[in-house]
Design a protein around this motif. Structure first.
Motif, mmCIF file in Angstrom:
data_model
loop_
_atom_site.group_PDB
_atom_site.id
_atom_site.type_symbol
_atom_site.label_atom_id
_atom_site.label_comp_id
_atom_site.label_asym_id
_atom_site.label_seq_id
_atom_site.Cartn_x
_atom_site.Cartn_y
_atom_site.Cartn_z
ATOM 1 N N ALA A 13 0.927 -1.295 0.032
ATOM 2 C CA ALA A 13 0.054 -0.223 -0.157
ATOM 3 C C ALA A 13 0.841 1.155 -0.008
ATOM 4 O O ALA A 13 2.047 1.184 0.294
ATOM 5 C CB ALA A 13 -0.885 0.297 1.082
ATOM 6 N N ILE A 14 0.342 2.457 -0.512
ATOM 7 C CA ILE A 14 0.921 3.712 -0.311
ATOM 8 C C ILE A 14 -0.050 4.844 0.121
ATOM 9 O O ILE A 14 -1.154 4.715 -0.053
ATOM 10 C CB ILE A 14 1.351 3.940 -2.040
ATOM 11 N N CYS A 15 0.540 5.470 1.104
ATOM 12 C CA CYS A 15 -0.295 6.576 1.688
ATOM 13 C C CYS A 15 0.849 7.487 2.408
ATOM 14 O O CYS A 15 1.709 7.221 2.709
ATOM 15 C CB CYS A 15 -1.335 5.987 2.625
ATOM 16 N N GLY A 16 0.401 8.661 2.781
ATOM 17 C CA GLY A 16 0.933 9.603 3.656
ATOM 18 C C GLY A 16 0.827 11.170 3.414
ATOM 19 O O GLY A 16 -0.088 11.178 2.268
ATOM 20 N N LEU A 17 1.081 12.042 4.240
ATOM 21 C CA LEU A 17 0.880 13.524 3.915
ATOM 22 C C LEU A 17 2.278 14.212 4.219
ATOM 23 O O LEU A 17 2.944 13.512 4.980
ATOM 24 C CB LEU A 17 0.277 14.058 5.100
ATOM 25 N N SER A 18 2.918 14.949 3.476
ATOM 26 C CA SER A 18 4.120 15.559 3.405
ATOM 27 C C SER A 18 4.036 17.130 3.292
ATOM 28 O O SER A 18 3.373 17.592 2.343
ATOM 29 C CB SER A 18 4.827 15.242 1.852
ATOM 30 N N LEU A 19 4.440 17.381 4.484
ATOM 31 C CA LEU A 19 4.500 18.867 4.489
ATOM 32 C C LEU A 19 5.506 19.375 5.501
ATOM 33 O O LEU A 19 5.874 18.435 6.517
ATOM 34 C CB LEU A 19 3.135 19.435 5.062
ATOM 35 N N GLU A 20 6.299 20.536 5.233
ATOM 36 C CA GLU A 20 7.110 21.122 6.113
ATOM 37 C C GLU A 20 6.531 22.267 6.732
ATOM 38 O O GLU A 20 6.180 23.264 5.886
ATOM 39 C CB GLU A 20 8.482 21.446 5.405
ATOM 40 N N ALA A 21 6.295 22.484 8.075
ATOM 41 C CA ALA A 21 5.406 23.586 8.453
ATOM 42 C C ALA A 21 5.872 24.326 9.644
ATOM 43 O O ALA A 21 6.334 23.536 10.575
ATOM 44 C CB ALA A 21 3.935 22.962 9.091
#
Length: 509
Positions: A13-21
């Motif tokens: 499976a592939i999932c995720g959230l990418s952010l530099e905050a």
């Protein structure tokens, strides 16, 4: 449970959230900012597992949801909860259909959610609870991400970039997937490597830790040499995210592999090398106040001369709408009335952009610009100029306007947008390589900007990614921490062996 994938291919499976905050950014990163991809759109994001890619047939891919935002502000709790719920629901449906063997957890490592510490750790734990203890989870992160004990426990395979600027980003993402596929080829009892985790009490901005110069060049050069040792799977230095005010924010060294004594030794030696070099880290370019940098640039014969407006860098977490630098530029007759061609990119202001579009190309306008999300020390700046160009269709900016104030050409955008590529300037009718001065909201120069710069400096300007970390006012990071504290010389740099994901997490020893 075992996979029932055709030809014994693993089901991943592939999932995720990418952010530099930046926690100092007063704005918000919403669901729309993540540009969520679902299903087949997820596979289109990476060439190596997309149609015809080198890994397309290496697994039965189960793409769920990924989101990637331009760096910016914290995520409102409700937006995060919605995306998290969709990911978990998608994983539940996938698991109910056929058991999973592996999972690619696509994150940056410096996401912040309002009211929450360690957002990636929270999401990883929730994903683990859905997919179960036997699924092998792998991630390839930004080296400016953060690896908490909780995140290190929830995942099995962790690696990160080895270059800043991140010219190896795609290579790292592929390495994380290849590591996963290789481990899934082993018998189940041999799939999980050991993980040696060492937090190093250093928190520095990326502009002081670029691999273009020492000591980062030599430190990161050690990583592939360690990785090549028999008994080691991967080695990594997460230098950490300096503009996040959370207890997890600091440098972390990890070495993973099957030889506990070896990975422990190598992790501790690498962590010690990072710590011993703490006073050697330096800015990637000469720095000064904006006034000082402008004087030097105008006196130089180097063209184009590039200046980083570093405090509001949108690719580090700035709002993109701080107007302080703009105010200084339009007040300088050397830039507006002389024979110097100057490009300034950019200021995010929806209302100003729409007003310029309504007026049309060639119109003279007077509009307040910037200072809405982050007023900074100046607030909105009133700008009088000619609408020189309008561009529509950029996926981030949406609409871009070039406002000419004499010889000064200012890019204003409807939405936040970084300007790193020549195509961004060309699309707006601007010839950056042949300008005299190019002033960009950025820290270290990305490759295309670096390539055209005859010379460059970094202006230490205000914003939510201010290079003066002490001026920002961190209150929640673990202490002592260099450079916030300088009177400690012997931190605890012993390696902690992280429990396997199917074991209780415990506390770092």
């Amino acid at each position: 449970m075992t996979s029932t994938a055709p030809a014994d291919r693993p089901r991943i499976a592939i999932c995720g959230l990418s952010l530099e905050a930046s926690t100092f950014n007063p704005g918000a990163t919403t669901i729309a900012d993540f540009h969520p991809r679902r299903g087949a759109e997820v596979l289109d994001q990476r060439p190596f597992w997309g149609a015809g890619g080198a890994l397309a047939d290496a697994a039965d891919w189960v793409p769920v949801l990924t989101g990637r935002s331009i760096p910016g502000a914290p995520v409102p709790a409700a937006d995060y909860a919605s995306l998290k719920a969709e990911i978990l629901d998608g994983l539940r449906a996938a698991v109910a259909e056929t058991p999973l063997d592996g999972l690619v957890f696509d994150i940056h490592g410096a996401m912040n959610v309002v009211g929450m510490d360690d957002a990636e750790g929270d999401l990883a734990v929730a994903v683990r609870e859905v997919v179960g203890p036997d699924v092998i989870m792998s991630t390839g992160m930004d080296l400016h991400g953060n690896v908490s004990w909780r995140l290190a426990h929830a995942l099995d395979l962790l690696t990160c970039y080895r270059m800043a600027p991140h010219e190896d980003a795609l290579e790292t993402k592929e390495r994380a997937v290849r590591n996963l596929i290789d481990r899934l080829a082993l018998p189940p009892e041999q799939r999980r490597p050991l993980k040696a985790w060492v937090p190093v009490p250093i928190l520095l901005p990326g502009e002081k830790t670029s691999t273009r110069l020492e000591p980062a060049t030599s430190l990161y050069a050690r990583v592939p040499r360690i990785e090549a040792l028999d008994g080691v799977l991967d080695a990594a230095i997460w230098i950490g995210y300096a503009w996040g005010d959370e207890p997890r924010n600091c440098c972390v060294v990890m070495v993973t592999g099957d030889d506990q004594e070896l990975i422990t030794r190598e992790a501790e030696q690498l962590a010690r090398a990072v710590w011993d070099a703490r006073d050697e880290f330096q800015f990637v370019a000469p720095t000064g106040s904006l006034a000082e940098v402008l004087d030097i640039a105008l006196a130089s014969d180097a063209r184009p001369y590039l200046i980083s407006d570093s405090g509001d860098n949108p690719t580090a977490g700035g709002t993109g709408d701080v107007s302080w630098t703009l105010g200084e530029l339009i007040a300088d007759p050397r830039l507006t009335d002389g024979d110097v061609t100057t490009i300034f990119a950019s200021v995010h202001d929806r209302q100003a952009t729409d007003a310029c579009v309504a007026a049309g190309v060639g119109a003279e306008v007077t509009v307040p610009v910037g200072g809405i999300v982050d007023p900074g020390p100046r607030g909105p700046v009133e700008v009088t100029g000619r609408v020189a160009h309008i561009a529509e269709g950029d996926p981030d900016a949406e609409v871009e306007v070039v406002l000419a104030v004499g010889r000064l050409q200012v890019i204003i955008t409807r939405n936040r947008k970084p300007y790193h590529r020549m195509a961004d300037f060309e699309r707006n009718g601007l010839d950056a390589p042949h300008a005299d001065l190019v002033i960009v909201k950025i820290g270290y120069l990305e490759p295309e900007l670096y390539a055209i710069a005859a010379d460059w400096m970094m202006a230490l300007t205000p914003g939510s990614v201010d290079q003066d970390l002490l001026r920002l006012g961190h209150t929640r990071i673990s202490r002592p921490m260099f450079p916030f504290d300088t009177g400690f010389t012997d931190p605890d740099l012993h390696a902690r062996i992280v429990p396997m994901a199917d074991q209780p997490v415990g506390q770092p020893g």
